[in-house]
Design a protein around this motif. Structure first.
Motif, PDB file in Angstrom:
ATOM      1  N   CYS A 259       0.838  -1.190   0.000  1.00  0.00           N
ATOM      2  CA  CYS A 259       0.000   0.000   0.000  1.00  0.00           C
ATOM      3  C   CYS A 259       0.886   1.258   0.000  1.00  0.00           C
ATOM      4  N   TRP A 260       1.863   1.269   0.874  1.00  0.00           N
ATOM      5  CA  TRP A 260       2.798   2.395   1.018  1.00  0.00           C
ATOM      6  C   TRP A 260       3.489   2.678  -0.321  1.00  0.00           C
ATOM      7  N   ASN A 261       3.975   1.620  -0.959  1.00  0.00           N
ATOM      8  CA  ASN A 261       4.672   1.800  -2.240  1.00  0.00           C
ATOM      9  C   ASN A 261       3.740   2.351  -3.313  1.00  0.00           C
ATOM     10  N   ALA A 262       2.500   1.868  -3.315  1.00  0.00           N
ATOM     11  CA  ALA A 262       1.529   2.363  -4.297  1.00  0.00           C
ATOM     12  C   ALA A 262       1.264   3.848  -4.067  1.00  0.00           C
ATOM     13  N   PHE A 263       1.138   4.235  -2.805  1.00  0.00           N
ATOM     14  CA  PHE A 263       0.945   5.656  -2.479  1.00  0.00           C
ATOM     15  C   PHE A 263       2.140   6.472  -2.964  1.00  0.00           C
ATOM     16  N   TYR A 264       3.340   5.985  -2.648  1.00  0.00           N
ATOM     17  CA  TYR A 264       4.523   6.774  -2.990  1.00  0.00           C
ATOM     18  C   TYR A 264       4.751   6.889  -4.489  1.00  0.00           C
ATOM     19  N   PHE A 265       4.315   5.870  -5.205  1.00  0.00           N
ATOM     20  CA  PHE A 265       4.381   5.971  -6.673  1.00  0.00           C
ATOM     21  C   PHE A 265       3.544   7.170  -7.137  1.00  0.00           C
ATOM     22  N   GLU A 266       2.348   7.304  -6.563  1.00  0.00           N
ATOM     23  CA  GLU A 266       1.462   8.418  -6.949  1.00  0.00           C
ATOM     24  C   GLU A 266       1.965   9.753  -6.397  1.00  0.00           C
ATOM     25  N   PHE A 267       2.533   9.739  -5.187  1.00  0.00           N
ATOM     26  CA  PHE A 267       3.069  10.993  -4.650  1.00  0.00           C
ATOM     27  C   PHE A 267       4.122  11.550  -5.609  1.00  0.00           C
ATOM     28  N   ASP A 268       5.007  10.665  -6.062  1.00  0.00           N
ATOM     29  CA  ASP A 268       6.055  11.117  -6.985  1.00  0.00           C
ATOM     30  C   ASP A 268       5.447  11.592  -8.298  1.00  0.00           C
ATOM     31  N   PHE A 269       4.448  10.840  -8.756  1.00  0.00           N
ATOM     32  CA  PHE A 269       3.795  11.176 -10.015  1.00  0.00           C
ATOM     33  C   PHE A 269       3.095  12.535  -9.930  1.00  0.00           C
ATOM     34  N   LEU A 270       2.470  12.800  -8.778  1.00  0.00           N
ATOM     35  CA  LEU A 270       1.651  14.010  -8.636  1.00  0.00           C
ATOM     36  C   LEU A 270       2.427  15.242  -8.169  1.00  0.00           C
ATOM     37  N   THR A 271       3.644  15.019  -7.669  1.00  0.00           N
ATOM     38  CA  THR A 271       4.428  16.170  -7.195  1.00  0.00           C
ATOM     39  C   THR A 271       4.829  17.034  -8.381  1.00  0.00           C
ATOM     40  N   PRO A 272       4.418  18.296  -8.365  1.00  0.00           N
ATOM     41  CA  PRO A 272       4.753  19.154  -9.506  1.00  0.00           C
ATOM     42  C   PRO A 272       6.267  19.312  -9.618  1.00  0.00           C
ATOM     43  N   SER A 273       6.776  19.150 -10.820  1.00  0.00           N
ATOM     44  CA  SER A 273       8.228  19.295 -10.983  1.00  0.00           C
ATOM     45  C   SER A 273       8.575  20.775 -10.964  1.00  0.00           C
ATOM     46  N   LYS A 274       9.602  21.084 -10.196  1.00  0.00           N
ATOM     47  CA  LYS A 274       9.984  22.493 -10.064  1.00  0.00           C
ATOM     48  C   LYS A 274      10.774  22.923 -11.290  1.00  0.00           C
ATOM     49  N   LYS A 275      10.313  23.975 -11.918  1.00  0.00           N
ATOM     50  CA  LYS A 275      10.946  24.420 -13.170  1.00  0.00           C
ATOM     51  C   LYS A 275      12.332  25.019 -12.915  1.00  0.00           C
ATOM     52  N   ILE A 276      12.362  25.961 -11.986  1.00  0.00           N
ATOM     53  CA  ILE A 276      13.646  26.592 -11.683  1.00  0.00           C
ATOM     54  C   ILE A 276      14.197  25.934 -10.430  1.00  0.00           C
TER      55      ILE A 276
END
Ligand SMILES: [Zn+2]
Ligand SMILES: [Zn+2]
Length: 271
Positions: free
Chosen positions: A124-141
């Motif tokens: 469950c934890w790994n599935a959550f973290y996969f989505e956390f990484d996916f949903l974290t906006p990438s910082k442009k600068i």
């Protein structure tokens, strides 16, 4: 990405998030199993039993809340991302507490429950973290993260070296139970009021951006664990999440918090 591809990507995301419910269903079944087990044992008084049952329930409901927040995040409410993480981390702490209680019973059935719930929660934890990484906006600068931020002559902040979240605060002011002004410290595991007259010594160290010096200062005036958010081997600050902080319990009582930094350095950060 064109509109069509975006839609497809969103469908995939929704599908994956929906699938996490299967893991949560598994956890619910295990939770019920544990409650059933606790209720069937005569060795404990009712007060303790109810406490232990509420711990396992809290573990489960924190996981459910984490999922609800994740679901909202995936629909565009990015402000819920941090809440989802907090609930998931709270679930992990509750689970650690709950398992330390279950170990009271030296039965094979218990070790099976423990193994089962550990495996399920990790999935469950790994599935959550996969989505956390996916949903974290990438910082442009990508701006370099300051080691120490001076807010004013009487307040300093230490940001996480990975995500820049403020992890430690020092300020002159009133802690929750203070009758007089103190040097108030808020770290990733707890807050504490230190003597006001220590501020000069600390602020001198902070002005020099000497994190190791802050760590030694805390070892001298606070506790042997020093500055909780600091990894001495990296000479860096980490937030709760990036220090991968985990509470540990003994027979249901808080024992300590262990941290493991992204470089794999492990140490006790609170006792
Ligand atoms: Zn961080
Ligand atoms: Zn480290």
């Amino acid at each position: 990405m064109n509109d069509d591809e975006k839609l497809k990507e969103n469908d995939k995301l929704a599908g994956r998030i929906w699938k996490i419910r299967d893991y949560i269903q598994e956890l619910e079944d295990i939770k019920e199993g544990i409650i059933h087990f606790l209720l069937s044992r005569k060795k404990l008084d009712d007060v303790t039993k109810n406490l232990w049952i509420s711990d396992v329930k809290e573990f489960y409901y924190n996981t459910v809340s984490a999922w609800e927040m994740l679901n909202s995040t995936s629909k565009g409410n990015l402000k819920y991302l941090d809440n989802s993480k907090s609930f998931l981390h709270a679930a992990r702490s509750r689970l650690a507490k709950s398992l330390s209680e279950l170990k009271f019973y030296k039965e094979e059935l218990v070790s099976n429950h423990i193994k089962e719930v550990e495996i399920s929660f990790e999935k469950c934890w790994n599935a959550f973290y996969f989505e956390f990484d996916f949903l974290t906006p990438s910082k442009k600068i990508i701006e370099p993260i300051a080691r120490i931020i001076k807010v004013s002559d009487s307040e300093y902040h230490l940001p996480c070296s990975v995500c820049s979240k403020i992890s430690v605060e020092y300020k002159i002011g009133y802690g929750r139970f203070d009758e007089q002004e103190s040097l108030v410290y808020s770290g990733i595991t707890h807050s504490r009021s230190l003597r006001r007259d220590l501020a000069n010594e600390l602020f001198e160290i902070l002005k020099n951006e000497d994190l190791l010096g802050v760590y030694h200062f805390m070892q001298k005036y606070h506790s042997i664990e020093g500055l909780d958010a600091y990894c001495p081997k990296c000479d860096k600050i980490y937030c709760w999440e990036h220090y991968n902080a985990r509470e540990e319990y003994d027979d249901g009582f808080y024992d300590c918090t262990m941290g493991e930094c992204p470089a794999g350095h492990r140490r006790m950060i609170d006792d």
